[in-house]
Design an enzyme around this catalytic site. Structure first.
Site, short mmCIF file in Angstrom:
data_model
loop_
_atom_site.label_atom_id
_atom_site.label_comp_id
_atom_site.label_asym_id
_atom_site.label_seq_id
_atom_site.Cartn_x
_atom_site.Cartn_y
_atom_site.Cartn_z
N ARG A 46 0.85 -1.21 0.00
CA ARG A 46 0.00 0.00 0.00
C ARG A 46 0.88 1.25 0.00
O ARG A 46 0.51 2.28 -0.55
CB ARG A 46 -0.96 -0.01 1.20
CG ARG A 46 -1.77 1.27 1.32
CD ARG A 46 -3.08 1.17 2.10
NE ARG A 46 -3.09 0.21 3.17
CZ ARG A 46 -2.53 0.38 4.39
NH1 ARG A 46 -1.90 1.51 4.66
NH2 ARG A 46 -2.60 -0.55 5.30
N TYR A 98 -15.59 16.99 -16.00
CA TYR A 98 -15.97 15.58 -16.12
C TYR A 98 -17.10 15.32 -15.11
O TYR A 98 -17.01 15.74 -13.95
CB TYR A 98 -14.75 14.71 -15.81
CG TYR A 98 -15.05 13.25 -15.71
CD1 TYR A 98 -15.39 12.52 -16.84
CD2 TYR A 98 -15.01 12.59 -14.49
CE1 TYR A 98 -15.69 11.17 -16.74
CE2 TYR A 98 -15.30 11.24 -14.39
CZ TYR A 98 -15.65 10.53 -15.52
OH TYR A 98 -15.93 9.20 -15.41
N ASP A 170 -6.58 19.03 -14.53
CA ASP A 170 -6.84 17.67 -14.99
C ASP A 170 -6.38 17.60 -16.44
O ASP A 170 -6.96 18.23 -17.33
CB ASP A 170 -8.35 17.36 -14.86
CG ASP A 170 -8.69 15.92 -15.24
OD1 ASP A 170 -7.98 15.36 -16.10
OD2 ASP A 170 -9.67 15.38 -14.71
N LYS A 195 -7.59 6.59 -19.52
CA LYS A 195 -7.91 7.09 -20.86
C LYS A 195 -6.68 7.00 -21.78
O LYS A 195 -6.28 5.92 -22.13
CB LYS A 195 -8.46 8.51 -20.74
CG LYS A 195 -9.49 8.70 -19.60
CD LYS A 195 -10.77 7.93 -19.81
CE LYS A 195 -11.65 7.88 -18.57
NZ LYS A 195 -12.04 9.16 -18.02
C1 LIG Z 1 -12.57 9.61 -16.79
C2 LIG Z 1 -12.15 10.89 -16.23
C3 LIG Z 1 -11.94 11.06 -14.86
C4 LIG Z 1 -12.20 9.93 -13.87
O1 LIG Z 1 -11.29 8.89 -14.04
P1 LIG Z 1 -11.62 7.33 -13.74
O2 LIG Z 1 -10.33 6.66 -14.07
O3 LIG Z 1 -12.76 6.93 -14.60
O4 LIG Z 1 -11.97 7.25 -12.29
C5 LIG Z 1 -11.51 12.29 -14.41
N1 LIG Z 1 -11.31 13.32 -15.28
C6 LIG Z 1 -11.50 13.19 -16.59
C7 LIG Z 1 -11.26 14.35 -17.49
C8 LIG Z 1 -11.93 11.99 -17.13
O5 LIG Z 1 -12.14 11.86 -18.44
#
Ligand SMILES: *Cc1c(COP(=O)(O)O)cnc(C)c1O
Length: 387
Positions: A46, A98, A170, A195
């Site tokens: 962890r 998001y 982000d 992604k």
């Molecule tokens: C998908 C996404 C998230 C969340 O991520 P997960 O891996 O699905 O928890 C946060 N910000 C953006 C811009 C995203 O596309």
């Protein structure tokens, strides 16, 4: 070292005595101590895991931060980040985030006493107006999802510094291949590595990349305490994905630009939102802060009926949530990613029942066009797409 080389090898190669070309997966929950009061540097997975350190070190180098911490999902990363703050702290956030991030802020962070102002961060004066003595952070996505609005990271970072608050970006949509927010003045970069970084729609992961040692130490403490760390096998998968990030980003962007231009010529397509089109209102600022436009396109069609028709007729393109992978996906933000955003707020942003979002993959461009063409017009299906 060039970015592409870092993507393949990391900052330094991890070759062990066997000469294995690929970094091993340390599928071990715990690590033996050489003696009392001694540690190999690894105690319990962890806190530390060698496979996780490889990917953390690589992404820190890619974003040019001093540290990176890997989480089980993007949302786990953002949830952990929110624990840096205390009840009463004020946030200014983009009003086109998001959907999952908005849900976290609205249903969990607010309950924990954090306060939020949502503004269109493309307009710096809107941010400036909301700053108060308790403002601790500005949280942005650029380009935004799904409306593809761009925020001037440099300008917002200057404002944040003046008021002693953190700028959190982000960077999921562009990745450090196209945009490096820390070099533009941001303090913390967030990733849903699920992604583009991973790129193959086969694992979930999240990252925080940090510029400052003190913040990094605080987040490492939170991460080990909360425990939403990335498992060794998932670290291996995202590490493998990143090796081809530059190749994928280049091809996906090329496909996206051509598809965006092509969509603009279609009668049933009323509006195309793609940052790489020179008629996009944020085209200039995007060119100044990013080296590319990415591969996310939103487009509005003439009716809800057409939107639903496309979703049910696509064959090669998959009607599925998520983005950034080699497979082209189409989503319906109003019913999927943004279903939890209040209707009035959704409509105000342009997220209506005619809006579709495409994450363009690496397939052949003509195959993608043929699929969209038959889905739009209901024309006889080209053999190429009848798979
Ligand atoms: C998908 C996404 C998230 C969340 O991520 P997960 O891996 O699905 O928890 C946060 N910000 C953006 C811009 C995203 O596309």
């Amino acid at each position: 070292m060039d970015f592409s080389t870092i993507c393949v090898h990391g900052k330094k190669k991890h070759i062990d005595a066997t000469g294995a070309v690929i970094e091993p997966i340390y599928q071990s929950a715990t690590f033996a101590h050489p003696g009392v009061g001694e540690s190999t540097g690894y105690d319990y997975s962890r806190l530390q895991n060698p496979t996780r350190f490889i990917i953390e070190e690589k992404l820190a180098a890619m974003e040019e931060g001093i540290d990176c911490i890997a989480f089980s999902t993007g949302m786990a990363a953002i949830s952990c980040l929110m624990e840096l703050f205390c009840p009463g702290d004020h946030f200014i956030v983009s009003d086109d985030l998001y959907g999952g991030t908005s849900r976290l802020f609205d249903f969990i962070s607010k309950k924990n006493g954090l306060r939020f102002d949502c503004v269109n961060t493309s307009f710096i004066e809107e941010i400036a107006k909301c700053i108060c003595s308790n403002t601790k952070a500005i949280f942005i996505e650029t380009p935004t999802n799904p409306m593809m609005q761009v925020t001037d990271i440099r300008a917002v970072s200057e404002l944040a510094k003046k008021h002693n608050c953190l700028l959190i970006v982000d960077n999921t949509f562009l990745t450090p291949y196209f945009q490096k927010p820390l070099l533009l003045g941001a303090d913390i970069v967030v990733h849903s590595g699920t992604k583009f970084l991973c790129g193959h729609n086969d694992t979930l992961c999240g990252f925080l990349v940090i510029r400052d040692a003190e913040i990094s130490e605080k987040i490492r403490f939170l991460s080990k305490t909360i425990g939403a760390c990335l498992a060794p096998f998932d670290c291996f998968l995202v590490n493998r994905g990143i090796k081809t990030l530059p190749l994928r980003m280049k091809t996906q962007e090329k496909n996206a630009l051509e598809l965006a231009k092509w969509l603009e010529t279609k009668e049933k397509v009323k509006k195309v939102y793609y940052v790489g089109l020179p008629n996009h209102p944020d085209y200039e600022i995007s060119c100044q802060q990013a080296s590319g436009f990415g591969s996310m396109i939103s487009f509005e069609v003439d009716s809800e009926r057409t939107a639903r028709q496309i979703l049910s007729r696509v064959r090669l393109i998959l009607f599925a949530e998520s983005l950034g992978g080699v497979e082209t996906l189409i989503t319906y933000p109003t019913m999927q990613t943004h279903a939890d955003v209040p209707l009035e707020q959704r409509l105000k942003k342009g997220i209506n029942d005619r809006l579709l979002r495409l994450s363009v993959g690496v397939e052949d461009l003509e195959d993608l066009q043929a699929d969209l063409q038959q889905a739009l017009e209901g024309e006889s299906i080209d053999e190429r797409v009848s798979i």
